[in-house]
Design an enzyme around this catalytic site. Sequence first.
Site, short mmCIF file in Angstrom:
data_model
loop_
_atom_site.label_atom_id
_atom_site.label_comp_id
_atom_site.label_asym_id
_atom_site.label_seq_id
_atom_site.Cartn_x
_atom_site.Cartn_y
_atom_site.Cartn_z
N GLY A 41 0.75 -1.25 0.00
CA GLY A 41 0.00 0.00 0.00
C GLY A 41 0.77 1.28 0.00
O GLY A 41 0.20 2.34 -0.27
N GLU A 59 3.82 -6.64 1.81
CA GLU A 59 3.44 -7.00 0.44
C GLU A 59 3.48 -5.78 -0.47
O GLU A 59 2.46 -5.41 -1.07
CB GLU A 59 2.03 -7.60 0.43
CG GLU A 59 1.83 -8.80 1.33
CD GLU A 59 0.36 -9.24 1.41
OE1 GLU A 59 -0.53 -8.53 0.89
OE2 GLU A 59 0.10 -10.29 2.01
N PRO A 60 4.62 -5.12 -0.61
CA PRO A 60 4.64 -3.92 -1.43
C PRO A 60 4.59 -4.24 -2.93
O PRO A 60 5.18 -5.24 -3.37
CB PRO A 60 6.00 -3.30 -1.09
CG PRO A 60 6.87 -4.47 -0.76
CD PRO A 60 5.97 -5.47 -0.10
N GLY A 61 3.90 -3.44 -3.67
CA GLY A 61 3.86 -3.59 -5.12
C GLY A 61 4.31 -2.30 -5.77
O GLY A 61 5.44 -2.14 -6.23
N ARG A 68 -5.06 3.20 -16.08
CA ARG A 68 -5.18 3.98 -14.84
C ARG A 68 -5.79 5.37 -15.02
O ARG A 68 -6.67 5.74 -14.24
CB ARG A 68 -3.82 4.09 -14.12
CG ARG A 68 -3.19 2.73 -13.77
CD ARG A 68 -2.02 2.84 -12.81
NE ARG A 68 -2.47 3.17 -11.48
CZ ARG A 68 -2.40 4.36 -10.95
NH1 ARG A 68 -1.83 5.35 -11.60
NH2 ARG A 68 -2.88 4.57 -9.75
N TYR A 88 -9.18 5.35 -12.94
CA TYR A 88 -9.13 6.02 -11.62
C TYR A 88 -8.98 7.53 -11.74
O TYR A 88 -8.86 8.21 -10.72
CB TYR A 88 -7.92 5.53 -10.82
CG TYR A 88 -7.75 4.04 -10.70
CD1 TYR A 88 -8.59 3.29 -9.88
CD2 TYR A 88 -6.74 3.38 -11.39
CE1 TYR A 88 -8.41 1.92 -9.75
CE2 TYR A 88 -6.57 2.01 -11.26
CZ TYR A 88 -7.40 1.29 -10.45
OH TYR A 88 -7.22 -0.05 -10.32
N CYS A 110 -11.75 3.18 -29.27
CA CYS A 110 -13.04 3.82 -29.55
C CYS A 110 -13.87 4.01 -28.29
O CYS A 110 -14.90 3.34 -28.10
CB CYS A 110 -13.80 3.02 -30.57
SG CYS A 110 -12.85 2.87 -32.07
N GLU A 111 -13.40 4.84 -27.41
CA GLU A 111 -14.10 5.21 -26.17
C GLU A 111 -13.67 6.64 -25.86
O GLU A 111 -12.48 6.95 -25.95
CB GLU A 111 -13.61 4.35 -24.98
CG GLU A 111 -13.82 2.88 -25.10
CD GLU A 111 -15.15 2.39 -24.52
OE1 GLU A 111 -15.86 3.18 -23.88
OE2 GLU A 111 -15.46 1.21 -24.75
N1 LLP Z 1 -1.52 -6.88 -0.84
C1 LLP Z 1 -2.82 -6.95 -1.13
C2 LLP Z 1 -3.66 -7.90 -0.42
C3 LLP Z 1 -3.36 -6.11 -2.12
O1 LLP Z 1 -4.65 -6.18 -2.39
C4 LLP Z 1 -2.52 -5.20 -2.80
C5 LLP Z 1 -3.05 -4.33 -3.86
C6 LLP Z 1 -1.16 -5.18 -2.47
C7 LLP Z 1 -0.68 -6.02 -1.48
C8 LLP Z 1 -0.18 -4.28 -3.15
O2 LLP Z 1 -0.49 -2.95 -2.96
P1 LLP Z 1 0.51 -1.79 -3.42
O3 LLP Z 1 1.74 -1.89 -2.56
O4 LLP Z 1 0.83 -1.98 -4.85
O5 LLP Z 1 -0.25 -0.55 -3.17
N2 LLP Z 1 -4.86 -1.08 -9.76
C9 LLP Z 1 -4.75 -0.08 -8.71
C10 LLP Z 1 -4.15 -0.64 -7.45
C11 LLP Z 1 -4.90 -1.84 -6.93
C12 LLP Z 1 -4.25 -2.42 -5.70
C13 LLP Z 1 -4.87 -3.71 -5.34
N3 LLP Z 1 -4.27 -4.35 -4.23
C14 LLP Z 1 -3.97 1.10 -9.27
O6 LLP Z 1 -3.58 1.07 -10.44
O7 LLP Z 1 -3.77 2.09 -8.57
#
Ligand code: LLP
Length: 419
Positions: free
Chosen positions: A239, A273-275, A312, A316, A342-343
Amino acid sequence: MHFFEYKDHQLQCEGIPVEKIAEQVGTPFYLYSYHTLVRHFTVFDDAFKGIPHLVCYSAKANSNLALLRLFTNLGGGVDVVSGGELYRALRGGAAPEKIVFSGVGKREDEIEDALRAGILMFNVESSQELHAINQVAGRIGKKAAVAIRVNPDIDPKTHPYISTGLKQNKFGIDILRAPAAYRLASQLPHLKIVGIDCHIGSQLIEVEPVIEALRRLKQLVEDLRKEGMEIRYLDLGGGLGITYEDEEPPHPIEYASTILEGIRGFGCTLILEPGRVIVGNAGVLVSKVLYTKENEEKRFVIVDAGMNDLVRPSYYGSYHQILPVKEETREEVEADVVGPVCESSDFLAKGRKLPNLRSGELIAVMSAGAYGFSMSTNYNSRPRIAEVLVRDDQMSVIRQRENYEDLVRGEEIPEFLIR
Ligand code: LLP
């Protein structure tokens, strides 16, 4: 921090001009910087080194095998949310005992695959899922390690589509009902309780909601311990936000130190769980300007990447900085940067002040490494685009551009339509 910079007025990724890569792979394409990825992962991981912890990179942000391998090489685990992501993690070389499996709707076949692989734990999101995992584990003679994903009912103060820890969200088990779920888990013969989990949302700019979630989770763990349950892992989810425009999220070190304060000595291994914070600013989308046009009201820059490639902005309303690949002094004009789909919602930027872009030139859509390619689709029968990874002056195509044959793979015209 990233390694996309102008050198001699040409945007470069590490040691290679973006234009040169475009000549070789065509446009559009995603471009990632190896050193940025390594740096982001390492800074994040090191920030927690004061305590036992495991960084499980969240594959949904960008699940290319090369990236999964890179983070595996750095000692990371993976957070997966589907059988497909589990498959990718294993193919990428991830250690099964460093994989956590989250998600509200795990199917039986996915549960079985994960059990057979020997993952670290399931983050379970409902009592029915506890029963399902117990049943599959019993059938194949395994004991399933579980954590309960608790919904702590906290407002993460982010976009409503990406907040997950509120009562109104579908995620997790309500914190007040969690003790009952733990008691149920402790009675099911093929389950072993190992942890507790939460994830309150994404693109978080404030650390306080995470700290409050941690406080509530710890309280619950203490109650569970009194009942004799052992909680070894505390998973705080992902997050942490990044700067797309002018957001000021905490630095990972600051984020970590606040969390460390709250968890040191608590007797749990911390899982994160960073993404986005790892891959977001490590990737850009490179696209070519096809045409420009204007009417009395607006100016449009039509580029060859669309909402199917990067959803995105339209989904969003997200901001992504747009840079010309060739830097030169020119007048600024306000324009909508739009794709070929086409949107009317197919745009990368709206009413944006940009250098007066010309047909044929390249642009870079910044901060597109997370939820860029992984959310891309084939809408309008557009082949998914190539992905390129650069390390110093080497480049590698880590995913080929799809071709038209790929588009129709698996489709068939039934016998009764052939005449
Ligand atoms: N763990 C869980 C259980 C999650 O649901 C998520 C993201 C993460 C970790 C990783 O979160 P992060 O560190 O990336 O914020 N598509 C959206 C973001 C959706 C996130 C969903 N869950 C966007 O483009 O902003």
